[in-house]
Design an enzyme around this catalytic site. Structure first.
Site, PDB file in Angstrom:
ATOM      1  N   HIS A  92      12.545   9.054  -7.542  1.00  0.00           N
ATOM      2  CA  HIS A  92      13.606   9.978  -7.966  1.00  0.00           C
ATOM      3  C   HIS A  92      14.807   9.701  -7.074  1.00  0.00           C
ATOM      4  O   HIS A  92      14.852  10.187  -5.943  1.00  0.00           O
ATOM      5  CB  HIS A  92      13.162  11.431  -7.785  1.00  0.00           C
ATOM      6  N   PHE A  93      15.739   8.877  -7.553  1.00  0.00           N
ATOM      7  CA  PHE A  93      16.907   8.541  -6.732  1.00  0.00           C
ATOM      8  C   PHE A  93      18.071   9.518  -6.946  1.00  0.00           C
ATOM      9  O   PHE A  93      19.139   9.359  -6.381  1.00  0.00           O
ATOM     10  CB  PHE A  93      17.327   7.074  -6.931  1.00  0.00           C
TER      11      PHE A  93
ATOM     12  N   ASP B  88       6.250   8.314  -6.039  1.00  0.00           N
ATOM     13  CA  ASP B  88       6.821   9.604  -6.428  1.00  0.00           C
ATOM     14  C   ASP B  88       7.789  10.071  -5.326  1.00  0.00           C
ATOM     15  O   ASP B  88       7.764  11.230  -4.900  1.00  0.00           O
ATOM     16  CB  ASP B  88       5.728  10.662  -6.674  1.00  0.00           C
TER      17      ASP B  88
HETATM   18  C1  NCD Z   1       9.561  15.776  -8.232  1.00  0.00           C
HETATM   19  C2  NCD Z   1      11.021  15.959  -7.881  1.00  0.00           C
HETATM   20  O1  NCD Z   1      11.339  16.578  -6.870  1.00  0.00           O
HETATM   21  O2  NCD Z   1      11.866  15.437  -8.612  1.00  0.00           O
HETATM   22  N1  NCD Z   1       8.772  16.589  -7.378  1.00  0.00           N
HETATM   23  C3  NCD Z   1       7.476  16.431  -7.067  1.00  0.00           C
HETATM   24  O3  NCD Z   1       6.938  17.273  -6.370  1.00  0.00           O
HETATM   25  N2  NCD Z   1       6.804  15.386  -7.480  1.00  0.00           N
HETATM   26  C4  NCD Z   1       9.392  16.109  -9.658  1.00  0.00           C
HETATM   27  C5  NCD Z   1       8.215  15.464 -10.288  1.00  0.00           C
HETATM   28  O4  NCD Z   1       8.225  14.297 -10.609  1.00  0.00           O
HETATM   29  O5  NCD Z   1       7.243  16.170 -10.512  1.00  0.00           O
HETATM   30 ZN    ZN Z   2       7.842  12.355  -9.888  1.00  0.00          ZN
END
Ligand code: NCD
Ligand code: ZN
Length: 405
Positions: A65-66, A275
């Protein structure tokens, strides 16, 4: 040093694992590709001495998540990619829960422009909603479609079974964020609709979830991912770390953690992805903190440390972090060190012992749940498309490329 495409680079004295045997060889890179893996010493414009260190393909992290656009106080494509480069990750697939979310063609094209600042190669996962099926069909050059079956950061939950089946039918690969029984529900919908495409189960965190995925591993159509945090932490870490160890899915029991490691060894787990979900310290300190932890910078050091502790071998690391991600997400010419393949590689020092320190991190959030942990085995030089983008603590800002699917 930036190697322009016409220049050649020779990396001398690379310890390589080819078909599970170790060799010391020289790698000649030309036009961003591996041109020769040889015992000879061909002439080149630039030379790097790997000093008999282990050289492996750059890692491919299919789950980051960038945060761009809209959440750039947490991360952006430059800082996220710098953290990736430092962690030996040379390709990332970005997730759609940005602001706006990547659920329309316009948002995808906007993100495409913003990502040009990345120093590692990148691709995009497109978000599914209850009413964007026409956009899903039109979206060009995407890695996969991300479907949220449970609530998390962002508003992307789909819970209507018919829509879910439609999404599976349209998308070559659907990545699902599903937890516990939702993993079974997703797989049941997939199987009962006789879907010909692929289903990738993100961040499997428990024995039960892994079992659901395992029962349906028909022809590699259903694949399973685990994260470093679920492999290297369990719910006991919540006591000391609190919100800084809270993510979706949450950390599970030691028993579940062991089951994930077993899956790594018996092939039930197809790949490891971070993640990487950075949030600022200040946000984590609030009562209603967001879920997610950063990880792109620490995945390889954690795995190399596990190698040094005899918990995993190097060939399994390469399979789960390089080869399988390339195969599952059909990323061409990457994931192995081979003549003709892209020159995305990382030199690692298997003997280097160092603590994870927040102040050393390049992710914008500048904290890690592994802070203070002493790890043995660190990436020292990272090369993307034949360019040295990270070397011994220093970043070299050479832009990378969008993947072509
Ligand atoms: C992710 C996020 O913060 O974007 N958070 C997480 O706990 N994994 C969202 C996600 O992909 O579930
Ligand atoms: Zn994620």
């Amino acid at each position: 040093m930036a190697i322009t495409p016409k220049m050649s680079l020779l990396i001398k004295n690379c310890r390589l694992s080819i078909k599970n045997k170790l060799y010391v060889k020289n790698i000649l890179i030309r036009n961003g590709k591996i041109s020769k893996i040889t015992s000879k010493e061909p002439k080149a414009d630039e030379i790097i001495d790997a000093k008999d260190n282990f050289v492996m393909p750059g890692l491919i992290d299919c789950h980051v998540h960038f945060r761009e656009p809209g959440l750039t106080h947490k991360e952006d494509f430059l800082t996220g990619s710098m953290a990736a480069a430092k962690g030996g990750v040379t390709t990332v697939l970005d997730m759609p829960n940005t602001l706006p979310p990547t659920t329309t063609i316009e948002a995808l094209e906007e993100k495409r422009k913003l990502a040009a600042k990345s120093i590692v190669n990148y691709g995009f996962n497109f978000g599914a909603t209850t009413d964007n099926l026409s956009d899903l069909k039109k979206a060009k050059n995407i890695a996969a479609v991300k479907l949220y079956m449970d609530s998390t950061t962002g508003e992307l939950k789909v819970d209507d079974y018919e829509t879910i089946a439609e999404i599976f039918k349209i998308s070559k690969i659907t990545i699902i964020h599903a937890e516990d029984i939702s993993v079974k529900t997703a797989i049941d919908i997939f199987v009962s609709n006789k879907i010909k495409n692929k289903l990738h189960v993100a961040h499997v965190s428990s024995e039960k979830e892994l079992e659901y995925a395992k029962q349906n591993k028909i022809k590699k159509q259903v694949t399973a991912e685990v994260t470093p945090h679920h492999l290297f932490m369990n719910e006991k870490d919540l006591q000391s770390l609190g919100a800084f160890a809270e993510m979706k899915p949450r950390l599970k029991t030691e028993h579940d953690q062991k089951a994930l490691w077993k899956g790594v060894h018996d092939g039930t787990v197809d790949l490891i992805a971070t993640d990487h979900a950075p949030h600022l310290k200040e946000e984590k300190e609030k009562a209603n903190y967001p879920f997610g932890v950063p990880g792109v910078e620490t995945m390889l050091p954690l795995l190399l440390d596990a190698y040094n502790n005899k918990k995993i071998d190097l060939s399994t690391i390469m399979k789960l972090c390089c080869e399988n991600p390339a195969e599952i997400f059909r990323i061409k010419n990457k994931g192995i060190l081979k003549e003709g393949y892209d020159a995305d590689l990382v030199i690692v020092d298997l003997e280097k012992r160092q603590a994870v320190r927040n102040q050393d991190l390049l992710t914008k959030c500048r904290w890690s749940p592994f802070e203070g942990k002493i790890l043995k085995g660190w990436p020292i030089t990272t090369i993307v498309n034949g360019n040295v983008v990270y070397d011994d603590g220093k970043i070299n800002d050479v832009k990378a490329r969008e993947l072509k699917f």
